[in-house]
Design an enzyme around this catalytic site. Structure first.
Site, PDB file in Angstrom:
ATOM      1  CG  HIS A 279      -0.485   0.014   2.531  1.00 14.97           C
ATOM      2  ND1 HIS A 279      -0.142   1.189   3.185  1.00 14.97           N
ATOM      3  CD2 HIS A 279      -0.265  -0.989   3.412  1.00 14.97           C
ATOM      4  CE1 HIS A 279       0.258   0.898   4.410  1.00 14.97           C
ATOM      5  NE2 HIS A 279       0.209  -0.408   4.570  1.00 14.97           N
ATOM      6  CG  ASP A 291       2.504   0.142   7.947  1.00 10.12           C
ATOM      7  OD1 ASP A 291       2.077  -0.450   6.932  1.00 10.12           O
ATOM      8  OD2 ASP A 291       1.773   0.480   8.893  1.00 10.12           O
ATOM      9  CD  GLU A 325      -3.387  -1.443   5.323  1.00  8.76           C
ATOM     10  OE1 GLU A 325      -3.648  -2.392   6.085  1.00  8.76           O
ATOM     11  OE2 GLU A 325      -2.758  -0.433   5.717  1.00  8.76           O
ATOM     12  CD  GLU A 326      -1.418   2.191   7.500  1.00  5.43           C
ATOM     13  OE1 GLU A 326      -2.174   1.705   8.360  1.00  5.43           O
ATOM     14  OE2 GLU A 326      -0.231   1.861   7.402  1.00  5.43           O
ATOM     15  CG  ASP A 353       0.840  -3.887   4.974  1.00  7.71           C
ATOM     16  OD1 ASP A 353       1.682  -3.064   5.371  1.00  7.71           O
ATOM     17  OD2 ASP A 353      -0.373  -3.784   5.218  1.00  7.71           O
ATOM     18  CG  HIS A 423       0.296   2.443  12.594  1.00  4.17           C
ATOM     19  ND1 HIS A 423      -0.909   1.908  12.984  1.00  4.17           N
ATOM     20  CD2 HIS A 423       0.519   2.000  11.334  1.00  4.17           C
ATOM     21  CE1 HIS A 423      -1.390   1.145  11.997  1.00  4.17           C
ATOM     22  NE2 HIS A 423      -0.530   1.191  10.984  1.00  4.17           N
TER      23      HIS A 423
END
Length: 467
Positions: A279, A291, A325-326, A353, A423
């Site tokens: 992503h 990520d 995606e997030e 991912d 994140h």
């Protein structure tokens, strides 16, 4: 004698095929480790563009950059697939402190969770009630929660070797915590960051209000693990401890963005599709190198490595860089929707991912028959210390492609350090090791090569989801 001769030819043919596969994998790994492009692409994506939250200028620039780079590879097709995505903005940096006595405060590190509402202009200040997860909160009477800030302090389970299992065991408090606390009249939610180590980085992530009326939607933020420990200690010593936080985030109207797609058209079965992807969007605190910048550049390099290794795919192979995606999965859903509308036959999809760490193997969402076939390829990966071949999940973006004729897989790198960065503001380019990243790209390209070479028999795929 005639039958013995035929058997000899058959066994000799199998041996030659195995040798050919091993040689092709060796070419792929050699090209990735000596002439890889993934690290160079990631450097630009991370250091020149930075964070790529859906709907942001960074996401727009990332779409332009990756499309240009795919076009340079001389693929048969490169295009953009429009998709409407949510636009959530963080605003000014968050501010928070623990107050033990009037005027006696300790500042702590927090960050708003993605999708959260803002606090009132003056912030939120209230007594804290600590719970160990959603179920403990639900067991409390409403009058114990009303008017308070709910502090979710369930840590990831440290004795689970599979860190994604540990993450899954407590991610609901981040995702649904504000929804459950809002129903009970809480004024705010603070969630322990989903991180296995103790540090000062708060970790964001998506959250939901479900069907909660706007009037009951309360601000939700993550607190660093060090400061979660501090807050827990202070509340244990004095249950009347107050917490204050201020955040300025907003949810704006949806905007148009794109999936970025490149294709090598198959030489024999052009209407059978293999997808490899990651992503393109990231959260906004770091630059999203693990990520999922790593998965993006590894997927791009799969097509380049096949071309550089002199492999002409039999089937059409696509790289898909999914958007959103997030905080929505809009890109993955849009790609699957368009594929279904066009009646495209996707036989295999592979997603990266889980960070750019040392590859260990793959998990497969498939039938026992397909999995047994895949296990026959395991020896080809042993020279590269790839040993993990298990049935399980694949990836969020390719999940919507799931059908009884499509095999799904996920690259599984070593996961022990992944949630140190997930994140958070320290998910940056310097945290990615060049060699580990390139090994992952080669591992993905090798599996794609094998699925392209041998395909999946219909009778094997038809029971994909019956086991």
């Amino acid at each position: 004698m005639k039958y013995l001769f035929i058997l000899f030819l058959f066994m000799f043919s199998i041996q030659l095929t195995a040798q050919s596969d091993a040689e092709n994998l060796k070419k792929i790994y050699s090209n990735s480790l000596t002439n890889g492009k993934s690290y160079e692409w990631l450097s630009h994506l991370s250091n020149q563009i930075g964070s790529r939250l859906s709907g942001s200028f960074g996401a727009e620039r990332a779409v332009e950059y990756t499309k240009e780079e795919l076009e340079k590879l001389g693929l048969d097709k490169v295009w953009l697939q429009p998709v409407m995505v949510p636009k959530w903005v963080r605003g000014l940096p968050e501010f928070a402190y623990i107050e033990t006595l009037p005027g006696k405060t300790t500042q702590v590190n927090i960050c708003a969770l993605g999708g959260s509402v803002e606090t009132p202009n003056g912030g939120v200040r209230a007594q804290v009630i600590e719970v160990q997860g959603i179920e403990e909160l639900k067991a409390l009477p409403k009058d114990k929660v009303k008017g308070k800030i709910v502090f979710f302090n369930l840590p990831m389970q440290a004795d689970l070797i599979n860190t994604f299992e540990a993450y899954g065991g407590c991610a609901d408090q981040r995702y649904s915590g504000a929804y459950e606390a809002g129903k009970l009249g809480a004024v705010g939610v603070i969630v322990r960051s989903l991180n296995l180590r103790l540090d000062d980085f708060p970790h964001t992530g998506s959250m939901t209000y479900g069907d909660l009326p706007v009037s009951q939607r309360i601000p939700s933020a993550a607190i660093s693990t060090n400061h979660a420990e501090l807050l827990s200690t202070m509340v244990a010593l004095d249950p009347s401890t107050n917490f204050f936080f201020k955040q300025n985030c907003k949810q704006l109207a949806d905007v148009e963005s794109y999936n970025v797609i490149g294709e090598i058209t198959g030489s024999e079965f052009p209407d059978e599709y293999i997808v490899v992807g990651g992503h393109l969007d990231s959260w906004d605190l770091g630059d999203g190198s693990h990520d999922d910048g790593a998965g993006v550049v590894q997927s791009m390099d799969v097509l380049r490595l096949l071309k550089e290794s002199g492999i002409q795919p039999k089937r059409s192979i696509r790289v898909v860089l999914f958007m959103n995606e997030e905080n929505g999965l809009r890109g993955g859903n849009k790609y699957a929707e368009v594929a279904k509308t066009k009646g495209e036959n996707h036989i295999f999809a592979l997603e990266s991912d889980s960070g750019g760490f040392t590859p260990r193997g793959f998990s497969f969402d498939c039938s026992d028959a397909v999995f047994n076939k895949v296990l026959g390829w395991k020896d080809l990966f042993k020279p590269y210390l790839i040993h993990y071949f298990e049935k399980g999940g694949s990836g969020a973006d390719i999940g919507p492609l799931k059908s009884d004729t499509t095999v799904l897989a996920g690259l599984r790198p070593d996961s022990q350090r992944y949630f140190d960065y997930h994140h958070a503001a320290n998910d940056t380019f310097d945290a990615v090791n060049k060699r580990e990243l390139e090994l992952g790209a080669a591992t993905m390209a090798s599996l794609v090569y094998l699925f392209d070479t041998y395909g999946i028999k219909a009778e094997m795929a038809n029971d994909t989801f019956k086991n």
